[in-house]
Design an enzyme around this catalytic site. Structure first.
Site, mmCIF file in Angstrom:
data_model
loop_
_atom_site.group_PDB
_atom_site.id
_atom_site.type_symbol
_atom_site.label_atom_id
_atom_site.label_comp_id
_atom_site.label_asym_id
_atom_site.label_seq_id
_atom_site.Cartn_x
_atom_site.Cartn_y
_atom_site.Cartn_z
ATOM 1 N N ASP A 1 0.845 -1.191 0.000
ATOM 2 C CA ASP A 1 0.000 0.000 0.000
ATOM 3 C C ASP A 1 0.891 1.256 0.000
ATOM 4 O O ASP A 1 1.804 1.367 0.826
ATOM 5 C CB ASP A 1 -0.860 -0.047 1.278
ATOM 6 C CG ASP A 1 -1.989 0.952 1.286
ATOM 7 O OD1 ASP A 1 -2.406 1.375 0.193
ATOM 8 O OD2 ASP A 1 -2.474 1.287 2.391
ATOM 9 N N GLU B 1 -1.460 5.965 -9.102
ATOM 10 C CA GLU B 1 -2.423 6.943 -8.581
ATOM 11 C C GLU B 1 -2.311 8.270 -9.316
ATOM 12 O O GLU B 1 -1.217 8.767 -9.587
ATOM 13 C CB GLU B 1 -2.231 7.160 -7.072
ATOM 14 C CG GLU B 1 -3.172 8.232 -6.519
ATOM 15 C CD GLU B 1 -3.385 8.192 -5.014
ATOM 16 O OE1 GLU B 1 -3.134 7.151 -4.396
ATOM 17 O OE2 GLU B 1 -3.823 9.220 -4.467
ATOM 18 N N HIS C 1 -7.674 9.879 3.847
ATOM 19 C CA HIS C 1 -7.247 8.885 4.835
ATOM 20 C C HIS C 1 -7.588 9.313 6.267
ATOM 21 O O HIS C 1 -7.697 10.492 6.553
ATOM 22 C CB HIS C 1 -5.734 8.657 4.723
ATOM 23 C CG HIS C 1 -5.338 8.009 3.434
ATOM 24 N ND1 HIS C 1 -4.696 8.674 2.430
ATOM 25 C CD2 HIS C 1 -5.518 6.741 2.992
ATOM 26 C CE1 HIS C 1 -4.492 7.852 1.411
ATOM 27 N NE2 HIS C 1 -4.984 6.672 1.719
ATOM 28 N N GLY C 2 -7.723 8.309 7.134
ATOM 29 C CA GLY C 2 -7.878 8.588 8.564
ATOM 30 C C GLY C 2 -9.323 8.639 9.018
ATOM 31 O O GLY C 2 -10.257 8.352 8.256
ATOM 32 N N GLY D 1 -8.976 5.638 1.170
ATOM 33 C CA GLY D 1 -9.641 6.479 2.172
ATOM 34 C C GLY D 1 -11.116 6.181 2.318
ATOM 35 O O GLY D 1 -11.932 7.089 2.434
ATOM 36 N N SER E 1 -12.898 4.370 4.673
ATOM 37 C CA SER E 1 -13.504 3.977 5.948
ATOM 38 C C SER E 1 -14.767 4.800 6.178
ATOM 39 O O SER E 1 -14.841 5.959 5.783
ATOM 40 C CB SER E 1 -12.515 4.198 7.099
ATOM 41 O OG SER E 1 -11.622 3.098 7.166
ATOM 42 N N ASN F 1 -10.199 0.498 -0.277
ATOM 43 C CA ASN F 1 -9.201 0.411 0.797
ATOM 44 C C ASN F 1 -9.778 0.830 2.147
ATOM 45 O O ASN F 1 -10.310 1.941 2.275
ATOM 46 C CB ASN F 1 -8.038 1.357 0.495
ATOM 47 C CG ASN F 1 -7.152 0.861 -0.614
ATOM 48 O OD1 ASN F 1 -7.486 -0.079 -1.327
ATOM 49 N ND2 ASN F 1 -6.006 1.496 -0.773
ATOM 50 N N ILE F 2 -9.626 -0.045 3.123
ATOM 51 C CA ILE F 2 -10.163 0.238 4.459
ATOM 52 C C ILE F 2 -9.123 -0.126 5.523
ATOM 53 O O ILE F 2 -8.669 -1.272 5.594
ATOM 54 C CB ILE F 2 -11.475 -0.542 4.685
ATOM 55 C CG1 ILE F 2 -12.542 -0.015 3.701
ATOM 56 C CG2 ILE F 2 -11.953 -0.402 6.135
ATOM 57 C CD1 ILE F 2 -13.784 -0.848 3.593
HETATM 58 P P1 13P Z 1 -8.920 4.765 5.536
HETATM 59 O O1 13P Z 1 -8.025 5.603 6.381
HETATM 60 O O2 13P Z 1 -10.160 5.532 5.150
HETATM 61 O O3 13P Z 1 -9.255 3.466 6.163
HETATM 62 O O4 13P Z 1 -8.164 4.469 4.154
HETATM 63 C C1 13P Z 1 -7.193 3.459 4.100
HETATM 64 C C2 13P Z 1 -6.405 3.491 2.835
HETATM 65 O O5 13P Z 1 -6.716 4.157 1.877
HETATM 66 C C3 13P Z 1 -5.214 2.644 2.770
HETATM 67 O O6 13P Z 1 -4.506 2.817 1.592
HETATM 68 O O1 G3H Z 2 -3.173 4.734 3.651
HETATM 69 C C1 G3H Z 2 -2.556 4.483 4.675
HETATM 70 C C2 G3H Z 2 -2.917 3.302 5.492
HETATM 71 O O2 G3H Z 2 -3.978 3.600 6.345
HETATM 72 C C3 G3H Z 2 -1.715 2.776 6.213
HETATM 73 O O3 G3H Z 2 -1.364 3.563 7.296
HETATM 74 O O4 G3H Z 2 1.088 4.006 7.037
HETATM 75 O O5 G3H Z 2 -0.042 4.147 9.280
HETATM 76 O O6 G3H Z 2 0.343 1.932 8.196
HETATM 77 P P1 G3H Z 2 0.108 3.399 7.983
HETATM 78 ZN ZN ZN Z 3 -4.551 4.834 0.849
#
Ligand code: 13P
Ligand code: G3H
Ligand code: ZN
Length: 331
Positions: free
Chosen positions: A94, A146, A190-191, A234, A236, A276-277
């Protein structure tokens, strides 16, 4: 000595995406860093008969150790058989940010990598992505690129139109890089704090509704590259019940707002074939760990709080596969 993902029993994402685009559903891409998250993902995907993308960030790889991770992936392919259903498993990097990291993952059992060149100028993004694709394809490893930058927590998504993917660039990017899938930016981020309350409106029940995703951009992208696999980062939904549970048991999360499930369902029915979650899994685990520790202050056996956290996580993923992504029954 390179270790191919094929030796580990994994698959790349090609065939899974082809079926997902044709079938109008999305493959879950769940991030993991540890044993309990992996168990929850695999149990949920076996019980719902869903293909799955095990997603590892560079931070997760450092945290867990690359050798352990590779062997966890090997264990995953054996474990699903033991659980009674051989669901296809992809091991995916990722947000890979360099060629070297992607190469290292490809040589260590990953069947798919993302090269995230979206923060670079367009031509540099193309050159970097192309380089990764040329290397990855020699080993039958699939590559996600991307275009467009996902807004950060502090960015104003509505005002930052320049962050969204420009549909006019997608044909050129896809043909010049040779990527197998494309992550686009249509308003997700994200987040757990994806939007500020000021950006949202309240519905009749007083629930904060975020600004609508730019489905018009997604449609335009689909028109320009019909049938091409699109990825949504992103994604979630930040369920209020888990946020409330965290705050009830001593946490301090504020202004948490995610992507409504109906919007993800709509996206999954389109060319979006990977969703992605990560954050939702973090919230679910943390909520349950806080609850157990608050209710049983004498508990100090990690299995007694990680076990219940794993169970909540599994239910969350089953729910997503069945009701949000539509991947249940597709393995
Ligand atoms: P979330 O932070 O919305 O779960 O997105 C995760 C993500 O995009 C990982 O690549
Ligand atoms: O997109 C990012 C993912 O949520 C991974 O997060 O880099 O903190 O493992 P991380
Ligand atoms: Zn991501």
């Amino acid at each position: 000595m390179a270790i191919s993902y094929k030796e580990l029993g994994l698959v790349n994402s090609k065939e899974l995406f082809r079926k997902a685009v044709a079938g109008g559903y999305a493959i879950p891409a769940y991030n993991f860093n540890n044993l309990e998250q992996l168990q929850a993902i695999l149990q949920a995907c076996v019980e719902t008969k869903s293909p799955v993308i095990l997603q590892v960030s560079s931070g997760a790889r450092k945290y867990a150790n690359a050798t352990l991770l590779r062997n966890m992936a090997r264990g995953a392919t054996e474990y699903v058989k033991e659980l009674g259903y051989d669901v296809p498993i992809v091991l995916h990097l990722d947000h890979g940010d360099t060629f070297e990291l992607c190469k290292d993952c490809i040589e260590n059992g990953f069947s798919s990598v993302m090269i995230d060149g979206s923060h670079h100028p367009y031509e540099e993004n193309i050159a970097l992505t192309r380089k990764v694709v040329e290397y990855a394809h020699k080993y039958d490893v699939t590559v996600e690129g991307e275009l467009g930058v996902l807004a950060g927590v502090e960015d104003d998504v509505v005002a930052e139109h320049s962050s969204y993917t420009k549909p006019s660039e997608v044909e050129d990017f896809v043909s010049r890089t040779g990527v197998d899938s494309l992550a686009i930016s249509i308003g997700t981020s994200h987040g757990a704090n994806k939007f500020t309350p000021q950006q949202c409106t309240r519905n009749e029940k007083g629930v904060l509704i975020p600004p609508m995703l730019r489905f018009d951009i997604l449609e335009e992208v689909e028109k320009r590259i019909p049938g091409f696999p699109i990825v949504l980062h992103g994604s979630s939904s930040v369920p209020p019940e888990h946020v409330d549970m965290i705050n009830k048991y001593g946490g301090a999360l504020k202004d948490t707002i995610g992507i409504p499930e109906e919007w993800l369902r709509k996206a999954a029915k389109s060319a979006v074939c990977k969703i992605n979650i990560d954050s939702d899994g973090r919230l679910a685990m943390t909520a349950m760990i806080r609850k157990v520790l608050a209710e049983k202050p004498g508990e100090f056996d990690p299995r007694k709080y990680l076990g219940p956290a794993r169970d909540v996580l599994k239910e969350l993923y089953k729910h997503k596969n069945i009701h949000v992504l539509g991947s249940a029954g597709q393995a």
